[in-house]
Structures are given as C-alpha cells and as structure tokens.
Design a protein around this motif. Structure first.
Motif, short mmCIF file in Angstrom:
data_model
loop_
_atom_site.label_atom_id
_atom_site.label_comp_id
_atom_site.label_asym_id
_atom_site.label_seq_id
_atom_site.Cartn_x
_atom_site.Cartn_y
_atom_site.Cartn_z
N ARG A 1 7.12 -6.21 -0.23
CA ARG A 1 8.37 -6.54 -0.93
C ARG A 1 9.55 -6.47 0.04
NH1 ARG A 1 10.85 -9.02 -4.75
NH2 ARG A 1 12.56 -7.93 -5.70
N LEU A 2 10.30 -7.57 0.15
CA LEU A 2 11.50 -7.58 1.00
C LEU A 2 12.64 -6.90 0.27
CD1 LEU A 2 10.09 -9.62 2.85
CD2 LEU A 2 12.19 -10.94 2.85
N ASP B 1 0.81 -1.22 0.00
CA ASP B 1 0.00 0.00 0.00
C ASP B 1 0.85 1.27 0.00
OD1 ASP B 1 0.99 0.25 2.59
OD2 ASP B 1 -0.95 -0.03 3.56
N GLY B 2 2.18 1.12 -0.09
CA GLY B 2 3.05 2.28 -0.15
C GLY B 2 3.40 2.89 1.19
N GLY B 3 3.07 2.21 2.28
CA GLY B 3 3.38 2.74 3.61
C GLY B 3 4.88 2.69 3.89
#
Length: 162
Positions: A89-90, A60-62
């Motif tokens: 994403r890691l 979610d872009g956090g």
C-alpha cells in the motif's frame, strides 16, 4: 561562477560518470510544482517528470520502504493502481521520510543522487517526450533526460501510474 548545492553536485557527478550530456540547471524561481517548472522551461507540463517518494507498507506487515514514482506532470498518480503493481500500500511520505531516504527536500528530489538506491517506477506517459525534466536535488534545480536514460539510471520499471 555559481557554486552548486551539494545535492546538485552529487546528481551532476552521476550524469558525468554515465557520460550523459544533461547537466544540472538552476532556475530563477523554485519549481516546486510541475506547472512552475514547465512555465520556466517553456516545455509541456507532461514533460516534467515529478520525482515522488511514497512509503510502501508491505502486505506482510513489514517495515515501510521508500519507492520513487517518476510521474508525468500532466497526470495525477493513481495510488490504488500503483499499490496493486508494487506489492504494498502506497502512503504519502512526509518531508522527514523523503529527506531521510533521498537526502533531498520535497520539491527538488532528483531521480538519482540518493544515499542508497531506491526502488523506482516510471510512468509510461513520459516516453512520448524527447526531453524530460526532473528535479536536480533542490527546488531551484532541474536536469534534462531522455526516457531511456531515466529508466537505465534509476533501474526503473515502466508502469502506468495514472
């Protein structure tokens, strides 16, 4: 009598508080890789539980958050597989990110003893070993664990990381 580093003292205090038998052990040489640790301990490299901190970028872009991946030293972490499991994403964490979230240096990160609890996933491959070895807060320190105790104390979720 040898004085333990403050990071090791914090880890050992948790072990004592939880009535676990393992204690921080100091190695003669820094164990910055699973193979170096296994060689010094005389155990299989797979019994080394690497404490790897990654930064998770949420879908979610956090803000990026740390995640602790406890991985068997016999396998490489499949970043795509773990990313699909953890909901973001890691990304490889740099030394500053690791120290900011654990208070410990890369190459010596323990699964406990951090300023705040870190979401943790634990490699199912580790379950096959009677004794696991993790970092103890600095690169010269290690701690013995059982798989159930590692899961319990980290609040870790069992997953396949390789």
């Amino acid at each position: 009598m040898t004085t333990l580093h403050a990071n090791c003292v914090a880890v050992e205090a948790i072990l004592i508080a939880e009535n676990l038998p393992g204690r921080v052990r100091m190695l003669p040489d820094a164990a910055t890789t699973a193979q170096l640790a296994a060689d010094q301990l005389g155990c299989p490299v797979g019994a080394i539980a690497n404490s790897l901190i990654f930064a998770v970028e949420p879908h979610d872009g956090g803000d990026r958050e740390p995640i602790l991946v406890m991985a068997s030293g016999a396998y490489r972490v499949d970043v795509e597989k773990v990313s699909a499991t953890v909901g973001g994403r890691l990304r490889r964490a740099d030394a500053d990110f690791v120290r900011a979230h654990t208070g410990q240096p890369i190459g010596g990160v323990a699964p406990v003893g951090h300023p705040a609890r870190i979401r943790t996933v634990v490699d199912r491959n580790l379950a096959q070993y009677e004794t696991l070895w993790t970092g103890g807060g600095i690169p010269h320190a290690v701690v013995p664990w059982t798989y159930p105790d590692l899961l319990r104390l980290t609040g870790g979720t069992e997953i396949d990381v390789s």
